[in-house]
Design a protein around this motif. Structure first.
Motif, PDB file in Angstrom:
ATOM      1  N   ARG A 133     -20.501  50.615  24.795  1.00  0.00           N
ATOM      2  CA  ARG A 133     -20.316  51.927  24.172  1.00  0.00           C
ATOM      3  C   ARG A 133     -19.584  52.901  25.100  1.00  0.00           C
ATOM      4  NH1 ARG A 133     -26.232  53.224  21.382  1.00  0.00           N
ATOM      5  NH2 ARG A 133     -26.232  51.461  19.908  1.00  0.00           N
ATOM      6  N   VAL A 134     -19.872  52.810  26.361  1.00  0.00           N
ATOM      7  CA  VAL A 134     -19.324  53.791  27.309  1.00  0.00           C
ATOM      8  C   VAL A 134     -17.982  53.349  27.876  1.00  0.00           C
ATOM      9  CG1 VAL A 134     -19.751  55.057  29.457  1.00  0.00           C
ATOM     10  CG2 VAL A 134     -21.649  54.577  27.893  1.00  0.00           C
ATOM     11  N   PHE A 135     -17.831  52.043  28.152  1.00  0.00           N
ATOM     12  CA  PHE A 135     -16.651  51.585  28.877  1.00  0.00           C
ATOM     13  C   PHE A 135     -15.818  50.528  28.157  1.00  0.00           C
ATOM     14  CE2 PHE A 135     -19.700  52.879  32.254  1.00  0.00           C
ATOM     15  CZ  PHE A 135     -18.994  53.975  32.714  1.00  0.00           C
ATOM     16  N   GLY A 136     -16.303  50.011  27.021  1.00  0.00           N
ATOM     17  CA  GLY A 136     -15.495  49.110  26.226  1.00  0.00           C
ATOM     18  C   GLY A 136     -15.833  47.631  26.375  1.00  0.00           C
ATOM     19  N   GLU A 137     -15.350  46.856  25.417  1.00  0.00           N
ATOM     20  CA  GLU A 137     -15.674  45.434  25.335  1.00  0.00           C
ATOM     21  C   GLU A 137     -15.127  44.646  26.520  1.00  0.00           C
ATOM     22  OE1 GLU A 137     -15.080  41.665  22.224  1.00  0.00           O
ATOM     23  OE2 GLU A 137     -14.342  43.676  21.714  1.00  0.00           O
ATOM     24  N   ASP A 138     -13.982  45.046  27.025  1.00  0.00           N
ATOM     25  CA  ASP A 138     -13.378  44.305  28.131  1.00  0.00           C
ATOM     26  C   ASP A 138     -14.295  44.312  29.358  1.00  0.00           C
ATOM     27  OD1 ASP A 138     -11.106  42.936  29.447  1.00  0.00           O
ATOM     28  OD2 ASP A 138     -11.015  44.773  30.639  1.00  0.00           O
ATOM     29  N   ILE A 139     -14.968  45.408  29.595  1.00  0.00           N
ATOM     30  CA  ILE A 139     -15.877  45.479  30.744  1.00  0.00           C
ATOM     31  C   ILE A 139     -17.086  44.581  30.518  1.00  0.00           C
ATOM     32  CG2 ILE A 139     -17.347  46.994  32.115  1.00  0.00           C
ATOM     33  CD1 ILE A 139     -14.302  47.345  32.520  1.00  0.00           C
ATOM     34  N   VAL A 140     -17.588  44.528  29.304  1.00  0.00           N
ATOM     35  CA  VAL A 140     -18.732  43.669  29.000  1.00  0.00           C
ATOM     36  C   VAL A 140     -18.400  42.199  29.239  1.00  0.00           C
ATOM     37  CG1 VAL A 140     -20.274  42.878  27.157  1.00  0.00           C
ATOM     38  CG2 VAL A 140     -19.760  45.311  27.393  1.00  0.00           C
ATOM     39  N   ASN A 141     -17.152  41.841  29.091  1.00  0.00           N
ATOM     40  CA  ASN A 141     -16.737  40.453  29.297  1.00  0.00           C
ATOM     41  C   ASN A 141     -16.575  40.072  30.771  1.00  0.00           C
ATOM     42  OD1 ASN A 141     -16.688  39.952  26.533  1.00  0.00           O
ATOM     43  ND2 ASN A 141     -14.548  40.603  26.323  1.00  0.00           N
ATOM     44  N   THR A 142     -16.868  40.998  31.668  1.00  0.00           N
ATOM     45  CA  THR A 142     -16.817  40.693  33.105  1.00  0.00           C
ATOM     46  C   THR A 142     -17.778  39.554  33.419  1.00  0.00           C
ATOM     47  OG1 THR A 142     -16.404  43.036  33.561  1.00  0.00           O
ATOM     48  CG2 THR A 142     -17.053  41.646  35.425  1.00  0.00           C
ATOM     49  N   ARG A 143     -17.307  38.565  34.173  1.00  0.00           N
ATOM     50  CA  ARG A 143     -18.158  37.441  34.545  1.00  0.00           C
ATOM     51  C   ARG A 143     -19.146  37.832  35.640  1.00  0.00           C
ATOM     52  NH1 ARG A 143     -14.410  32.726  36.266  1.00  0.00           N
ATOM     53  NH2 ARG A 143     -12.981  34.413  36.823  1.00  0.00           N
ATOM     54  N   PHE A 144     -20.188  37.019  35.792  1.00  0.00           N
ATOM     55  CA  PHE A 144     -21.238  37.307  36.775  1.00  0.00           C
ATOM     56  C   PHE A 144     -20.659  37.331  38.186  1.00  0.00           C
ATOM     57  CE2 PHE A 144     -24.787  35.897  39.574  1.00  0.00           C
ATOM     58  CZ  PHE A 144     -25.604  36.996  39.381  1.00  0.00           C
ATOM     59  N   PHE A 145     -21.055  38.371  38.930  1.00  0.00           N
ATOM     60  CA  PHE A 145     -20.601  38.603  40.296  1.00  0.00           C
ATOM     61  C   PHE A 145     -19.071  38.754  40.383  1.00  0.00           C
ATOM     62  CE2 PHE A 145     -23.646  38.078  44.054  1.00  0.00           C
ATOM     63  CZ  PHE A 145     -24.626  38.814  43.407  1.00  0.00           C
ATOM     64  N   ARG A 146     -18.509  39.336  39.327  1.00  0.00           N
ATOM     65  CA  ARG A 146     -17.117  39.787  39.339  1.00  0.00           C
ATOM     66  C   ARG A 146     -17.122  41.290  39.080  1.00  0.00           C
ATOM     67  NH1 ARG A 146     -12.865  35.804  40.323  1.00  0.00           N
ATOM     68  NH2 ARG A 146     -13.957  33.815  40.177  1.00  0.00           N
ATOM     69  N   HIS A 147     -16.046  41.953  39.440  1.00  0.00           N
ATOM     70  CA  HIS A 147     -15.983  43.396  39.219  1.00  0.00           C
ATOM     71  C   HIS A 147     -14.648  43.796  38.610  1.00  0.00           C
ATOM     72  CE1 HIS A 147     -13.401  44.087  42.786  1.00  0.00           C
ATOM     73  NE2 HIS A 147     -14.212  43.284  43.469  1.00  0.00           N
ATOM     74  N   GLN A 148     -14.673  44.955  37.941  1.00  0.00           N
ATOM     75  CA  GLN A 148     -13.483  45.558  37.352  1.00  0.00           C
ATOM     76  C   GLN A 148     -13.473  47.052  37.693  1.00  0.00           C
ATOM     77  OE1 GLN A 148     -11.826  44.411  33.539  1.00  0.00           O
ATOM     78  NE2 GLN A 148     -13.681  43.232  33.065  1.00  0.00           N
ATOM     79  N   ARG A 149     -12.384  47.701  37.284  1.00  0.00           N
ATOM     80  CA  ARG A 149     -12.258  49.143  37.493  1.00  0.00           C
ATOM     81  C   ARG A 149     -12.531  49.882  36.191  1.00  0.00           C
ATOM     82  NH1 ARG A 149     -12.332  51.439  42.560  1.00  0.00           N
ATOM     83  NH2 ARG A 149     -11.591  49.871  44.041  1.00  0.00           N
TER      84      ARG A 149
END
Length: 373
Positions: A170-186
């Motif tokens: 809801r806050v940051f979008g679907e692409d962020i939710v798809n982040t894999r475990f122990f990976r990071h995004q901006r």
């Protein structure tokens, strides 16, 4: 646990640091703190057991600012980090987080941080409770490395629980939710680039936002709570019952500078041939067959008291063969669960031992093959 311990007041001062979220944590009704890296860490909101049940059913926001970051930047950054850990870092990618044991030259544990790689010459070491900033500075100076070692104004905020994905989407979008475990995004927070990782000190799943700039803390907190109101979002904190169920070890309790990674069950992170630059590699090369090791154990009897000091483990001849370092009653399992360091001759599944509680009472203890979750 706040339910079973009457403790004196904790007096705050500038040397015991508040966090960017402290005012919001207090408004949410925090009942108890512990001290972690010279900073306040909430430990109870409603009760340990009620917080536990909610964590497993909804979503919580945790102020874990006390997981301080050590930034290591410069041409020799990777070299310095590798000197501190037996885990091979050569294949680590720029969007990865690694769990790493930090060891000294004798192969003994100093910390068990999460390492966040930002680029080939820039890392954050997200530390457990010990003063690793000074250790890294000392190593860098002694080895004449071309690096800067400092604490940035970065404070993690964890979003944990089964509904964490819904809230983050809801806050940051679907692409962020798809982040894999122990990976990071901006992500963008208050028009500032910040880092979010799929990580956290629970088995319920979730994320950690690395707040970059204390002044943005309260607005980030408010945004998450407004977006999660219908998800029953609450302020929370790492929960002792839930983490014992899953075998999440606490540095300073379950493992200390007395122990090696092998004794803590972290042998898979000791890649000594590939990580030969680690200062502790020579010592660790002769330690791969430990004489004691972490085990899950069950304790008979009624709900145990809060564990504020190690409880000795005895065999049937009354010899001390280990110690209990964390213990709690699990409502979901309906049993007393614990983490212990146990001598080799007594660590097999089903071994019967006993412990004595601070009041002198005796409790039977059974060694398990694995943790419960």
């Amino acid at each position: 646990m706040i339910d079973s311990v009457s403790a004196p007041q904790l007096v705050c001062s500038p040397r015991l640091r508040r966090t960017p979220f402290s005012r919001r944590v207090e408004a949410a009704g925090v009942k108890a703190y512990t001290v972690y890296n010279h900073m306040l860490l909430p430990s109870v909101f409603r009760s340990v057991e009620e917080d536990y049940a909610h964590l497993k059913s909804a979503v919580q926001i945790w102020d874990v600012s006390c997981e301080r970051q050590i930034e290591i930047a410069g041409p020799d950054a990777a070299k310095l980090v590798q000197m501190s850990t037996p885990r091979d870092l050569t294949r680590m990618q720029d969007d990865q987080c690694y769990y790493i044991p930090n060891v000294d030259a004798a192969g003994r544990l100093l910390n068990d941080p999460v390492l966040v790689k930002l680029s080939d010459d820039r890392y954050w070491v997200s530390i457990a409770d010990s003063d690793m900033l000074f250790y890294y500075r000392g190593l860098a100076t002694a080895a004449a490395l071309d690096v800067s070692v400092f604490e940035p104004d970065v404070s993690p905020l964890a979003i944990q629980g089964p509904s964490a994905d819904k809230l983050i989407e809801r806050v940051f979008g679907e692409d962020i939710v798809n982040t894999r475990f122990f990976r990071h995004q901006r992500i963008r927070v208050a028009d500032v680039d910040m880092l979010i990782a799929r990580s956290g000190w629970s088995l319920q799943g979730g994320f950690e936002i690395y707040l970059d700039g204390s002044k943005h803390g309260e607005s980030l907190w408010d945004t998450l709570f407004e977006a999660g109101e219908d998800l029953d979002v609450r302020a929370g904190c790492p929960n002792s019952i839930e983490r014992i169920e899953g075998g999440l070890l606490s540095f300073g309790s379950d493992m200390t500078n007395e122990h090696t990674p092998y004794e803590a069950g972290l042998g898979k992170y000791c890649q000594l041939d590939a990580a030969s630059a680690c200062l502790g590699c020579d010592a660790l090369s002769s330690m791969s067959a430990p004489v004691r090791q972490i085990r899950a154990v069950e304790i008979d009897g009624g709900k145990p008291p809060a564990l504020t000091e190690f409880w000795p483990l005895h065999d049937r001849s009354d010899s001390i063969v280990g110690r209990v370092s964390s213990a709690a009653y699990s409502p979901d399992l309906n049993k007393n669960i614990a983490i212990a360091m146990v001598d080799r001759a007594h660590w097999d599944e089903g071994t019967s031992l006993y412990t004595r509680l601070p009041d002198g009472s005796r409790r039977d203890v059974s060694v398990r093959r694995s943790f419960w979750v």
